[in-house]
Design a protein around this motif. Structure first.
Motif, PDB file in Angstrom:
ATOM      1  N   TRP A   1       0.840  -1.207   0.000  1.00  0.00           N
ATOM      2  CA  TRP A   1       0.000   0.000   0.000  1.00  0.00           C
ATOM      3  C   TRP A   1       0.872   1.254   0.000  1.00  0.00           C
ATOM      4  CZ3 TRP A   1      -1.088   4.294   3.017  1.00  0.00           C
ATOM      5  CH2 TRP A   1      -2.312   4.925   2.799  1.00  0.00           C
ATOM      6  N   ILE A   2       1.938   1.223   0.802  1.00  0.00           N
ATOM      7  CA  ILE A   2       2.865   2.361   0.835  1.00  0.00           C
ATOM      8  C   ILE A   2       3.595   2.496  -0.497  1.00  0.00           C
ATOM      9  CG2 ILE A   2       4.971   3.252   1.921  1.00  0.00           C
ATOM     10  CD1 ILE A   2       4.010   1.984   4.551  1.00  0.00           C
ATOM     11  N   ALA A   3       4.003   1.351  -1.071  1.00  0.00           N
ATOM     12  CA  ALA A   3       4.721   1.368  -2.348  1.00  0.00           C
ATOM     13  C   ALA A   3       3.861   1.958  -3.469  1.00  0.00           C
ATOM     14  CB  ALA A   3       5.163  -0.043  -2.718  1.00  0.00           C
ATOM     15  N   GLU A   4       2.579   1.684  -3.433  1.00  0.00           N
ATOM     16  CA  GLU A   4       1.662   2.231  -4.435  1.00  0.00           C
ATOM     17  C   GLU A   4       1.623   3.750  -4.389  1.00  0.00           C
ATOM     18  OE1 GLU A   4      -2.050   0.410  -3.566  1.00  0.00           O
ATOM     19  OE2 GLU A   4      -1.483  -1.571  -4.364  1.00  0.00           O
ATOM     20  N   ARG A   5       2.021   4.317  -3.276  1.00  0.00           N
ATOM     21  CA  ARG A   5       2.024   5.766  -3.101  1.00  0.00           C
ATOM     22  C   ARG A   5       3.430   6.345  -3.158  1.00  0.00           C
ATOM     23  NH1 ARG A   5      -1.969   3.208  -1.611  1.00  0.00           N
ATOM     24  NH2 ARG A   5      -4.068   4.095  -1.534  1.00  0.00           N
ATOM     25  N   GLY A   6       4.366   5.559  -3.666  1.00  0.00           N
ATOM     26  CA  GLY A   6       5.708   6.057  -3.913  1.00  0.00           C
ATOM     27  C   GLY A   6       6.682   5.908  -2.771  1.00  0.00           C
ATOM     28  N   GLY A   7       6.278   5.218  -1.690  1.00  0.00           N
ATOM     29  CA  GLY A   7       7.185   5.000  -0.571  1.00  0.00           C
ATOM     30  C   GLY A   7       7.969   3.716  -0.738  1.00  0.00           C
ATOM     31  N   VAL A   8       9.113   3.637  -0.110  1.00  0.00           N
ATOM     32  CA  VAL A   8       9.955   2.432  -0.191  1.00  0.00           C
ATOM     33  C   VAL A   8      10.252   1.929   1.221  1.00  0.00           C
ATOM     34  CG1 VAL A   8      11.000   2.881  -2.436  1.00  0.00           C
ATOM     35  CG2 VAL A   8      11.985   3.948  -0.415  1.00  0.00           C
ATOM     36  N   THR A   9       9.249   1.940   2.046  1.00  0.00           N
ATOM     37  CA  THR A   9       9.391   1.544   3.449  1.00  0.00           C
ATOM     38  C   THR A   9       9.255   0.032   3.608  1.00  0.00           C
ATOM     39  OG1 THR A   9       8.456   3.655   4.146  1.00  0.00           O
ATOM     40  CG2 THR A   9       8.510   1.904   5.777  1.00  0.00           C
ATOM     41  N   GLN A  10      10.162  -0.562   4.376  1.00  0.00           N
ATOM     42  CA  GLN A  10      10.083  -1.992   4.682  1.00  0.00           C
ATOM     43  C   GLN A  10       9.248  -2.182   5.943  1.00  0.00           C
ATOM     44  OE1 GLN A  10      13.770  -3.779   5.880  1.00  0.00           O
ATOM     45  NE2 GLN A  10      12.992  -5.876   5.708  1.00  0.00           N
ATOM     46  N   VAL A  11       8.270  -3.071   5.880  1.00  0.00           N
ATOM     47  CA  VAL A  11       7.434  -3.362   7.042  1.00  0.00           C
ATOM     48  C   VAL A  11       7.947  -4.631   7.708  1.00  0.00           C
ATOM     49  CG1 VAL A  11       5.103  -3.852   7.872  1.00  0.00           C
ATOM     50  CG2 VAL A  11       5.440  -2.264   5.951  1.00  0.00           C
ATOM     51  N   LEU A  12       8.431  -4.505   8.932  1.00  0.00           N
ATOM     52  CA  LEU A  12       9.000  -5.638   9.655  1.00  0.00           C
ATOM     53  C   LEU A  12       7.901  -6.518  10.227  1.00  0.00           C
ATOM     54  CD1 LEU A  12      11.746  -3.642  11.598  1.00  0.00           C
ATOM     55  CD2 LEU A  12      11.994  -4.836   9.411  1.00  0.00           C
ATOM     56  N   ASP A  13       8.224  -7.792  10.455  1.00  0.00           N
ATOM     57  CA  ASP A  13       7.216  -8.723  10.951  1.00  0.00           C
ATOM     58  C   ASP A  13       7.248  -8.885  12.460  1.00  0.00           C
ATOM     59  OD1 ASP A  13       9.535 -10.113  11.266  1.00  0.00           O
ATOM     60  OD2 ASP A  13       8.907 -11.913  10.191  1.00  0.00           O
ATOM     61  N   ARG A  14       8.103  -8.143  13.149  1.00  0.00           N
ATOM     62  CA  ARG A  14       8.154  -8.201  14.607  1.00  0.00           C
ATOM     63  C   ARG A  14       8.777  -6.922  15.134  1.00  0.00           C
ATOM     64  NH1 ARG A  14      12.182 -11.313  12.564  1.00  0.00           N
ATOM     65  NH2 ARG A  14      14.311 -11.074  13.368  1.00  0.00           N
ATOM     66  N   ALA A  15       8.550  -6.691  16.400  1.00  0.00           N
ATOM     67  CA  ALA A  15       9.050  -5.451  17.011  1.00  0.00           C
ATOM     68  C   ALA A  15      10.577  -5.453  17.031  1.00  0.00           C
ATOM     69  CB  ALA A  15       8.507  -5.310  18.435  1.00  0.00           C
ATOM     70  N   PRO A  16      11.214  -4.282  16.849  1.00  0.00           N
ATOM     71  CA  PRO A  16      12.672  -4.208  16.894  1.00  0.00           C
ATOM     72  C   PRO A  16      13.227  -4.748  18.197  1.00  0.00           C
ATOM     73  CG  PRO A  16      11.707  -2.159  16.111  1.00  0.00           C
ATOM     74  CD  PRO A  16      10.585  -3.000  16.601  1.00  0.00           C
ATOM     75  N   GLY A  17      14.235  -5.603  18.104  1.00  0.00           N
ATOM     76  CA  GLY A  17      14.903  -6.093  19.286  1.00  0.00           C
ATOM     77  C   GLY A  17      14.258  -7.297  19.937  1.00  0.00           C
ATOM     78  N   ILE A  18      13.102  -7.747  19.410  1.00  0.00           N
ATOM     79  CA  ILE A  18      12.434  -8.907  19.988  1.00  0.00           C
ATOM     80  C   ILE A  18      12.719 -10.139  19.132  1.00  0.00           C
ATOM     81  CG2 ILE A  18      10.226  -9.952  20.603  1.00  0.00           C
ATOM     82  CD1 ILE A  18       9.115  -7.204  21.078  1.00  0.00           C
ATOM     83  N   PRO A  19      13.369 -11.172  19.681  1.00  0.00           N
ATOM     84  CA  PRO A  19      13.672 -12.371  18.907  1.00  0.00           C
ATOM     85  C   PRO A  19      12.393 -13.005  18.378  1.00  0.00           C
ATOM     86  CG  PRO A  19      14.840 -12.377  21.010  1.00  0.00           C
ATOM     87  CD  PRO A  19      13.849 -11.257  21.070  1.00  0.00           C
ATOM     88  N   LYS A  20      12.461 -13.542  17.189  1.00  0.00           N
ATOM     89  CA  LYS A  20      11.288 -14.112  16.568  1.00  0.00           C
ATOM     90  C   LYS A  20      10.699 -15.263  17.391  1.00  0.00           C
ATOM     91  CE  LYS A  20       9.704 -15.030  11.898  1.00  0.00           C
ATOM     92  NZ  LYS A  20      10.106 -15.102  10.479  1.00  0.00           N
ATOM     93  N   LYS A  21      11.549 -16.044  18.085  1.00  0.00           N
ATOM     94  CA  LYS A  21      11.070 -17.183  18.861  1.00  0.00           C
ATOM     95  C   LYS A  21      10.195 -16.766  20.036  1.00  0.00           C
ATOM     96  CE  LYS A  21      15.194 -17.373  21.818  1.00  0.00           C
ATOM     97  NZ  LYS A  21      16.331 -18.199  22.244  1.00  0.00           N
ATOM     98  N   ASP A  22      10.284 -15.468  20.447  1.00  0.00           N
ATOM     99  CA  ASP A  22       9.513 -15.005  21.590  1.00  0.00           C
ATOM    100  C   ASP A  22       8.148 -14.455  21.180  1.00  0.00           C
ATOM    101  OD1 ASP A  22      11.583 -15.669  23.215  1.00  0.00           O
ATOM    102  OD2 ASP A  22      12.423 -13.643  23.302  1.00  0.00           O
ATOM    103  N   ILE A  23       7.896 -14.363  19.908  1.00  0.00           N
ATOM    104  CA  ILE A  23       6.621 -13.829  19.437  1.00  0.00           C
ATOM    105  C   ILE A  23       5.509 -14.861  19.647  1.00  0.00           C
ATOM    106  CG2 ILE A  23       5.348 -12.969  17.438  1.00  0.00           C
ATOM    107  CD1 ILE A  23       7.441 -11.044  18.337  1.00  0.00           C
TER     108      ILE A  23
END
Length: 204
Positions: free
Chosen positions: A182-204
């Motif tokens: 959706w952001i890319a369609e509006r000219g943005g190049v933002t990466q959307v992360l799948d977890r909060a910064p600094g939180i190991p994926k195994k703890d999600i």
């Protein structure tokens, strides 16, 4: 600016050191551009249409402040507390909001062209009709409201969170790949992360 605020400002200038205590004061329409307000207190202050162009506000507290229509172009808001503040139609072009806190903030209609948001907490921020063109993010907590008129061209960096999209009378929540597209369609190049910064994926 009312008389009480003007007197407090004069006393602060005469003292020549320390932060300004402007808690609850009305400094509307004042031109405070290029001043150093590091570690000052603007909590619940009325700062509508104030000019803070190029001002230094490092580690200041502006919680609950009304900055409607304020001009903060090129200002430094590093580590500033803006929780519950009103930034409606404010200008933050080129401002530095690295590691600042914006919780439950009304920034609708704000101009944030080229604004640095790296490490800032953006939780419950209303960016409807805001201009975020060329703004820069860096693993930001990004739980905000965006509208069909929010400009995102050139926005870059990375964000984490889900976003509420308001388009006419339809409201929907997007996250992950859908939000990135959706952001890319509006000219943005933002990466959307799948977890909060600094939180190991195994703890999600």
């Amino acid at each position: 600016m009312d008389d009480v605020a003007a007197k407090r400002l004069r006393e602060w200038i005469d003292a020549g050191e320390g932060g300004l205590d402007a808690v609850g004061l009305d400094m509307s329409e004042a031109d405070l551009s290029h001043a150093d307000f590091s570690e000052s207190w603007f909590t619940d202050a009325r700062l509508t249409n104030v000019k803070l162009i190029g001002a230094e506000l490092y580690r200041s507290d502006a919680q609950g402040a009304d900055l409607t229509g304020a001009d903060l172009t090129g200002s430094s808001l590093v580590r500033v507390n803006l929780d519950d503040a009103i930034l409606r139609n404010a200008t933050l072009d080129g401002a530095n909001l690295v590691k600042s806190s914006l919780y439950d903030v009304d920034a609708s209609g704000a101009s944030c062209r080229g604004t640095q948001f790296k490490g800032a907490s953006l939780l419950g921020v209303d960016f409807c009709s805001a201009d975020l063109s060329d703004s820069v993010f860096g693993e930001n907590s990004f739980q905000v409201t965006l509208g069909r008129n929010t400009k995102l061209e050139g926005a870059s960096g990375s964000i984490f969170g889900s976003v509420v999209i308001v388009e006419e009378e339809i409201t929907r929540e997007l996250s992950g790949t859908e939000l990135q597209e959706w952001i890319a369609e509006r000219g943005g190049v933002t990466q959307v992360l799948d977890r909060a910064p600094g939180i190991p994926k195994k703890d999600i």
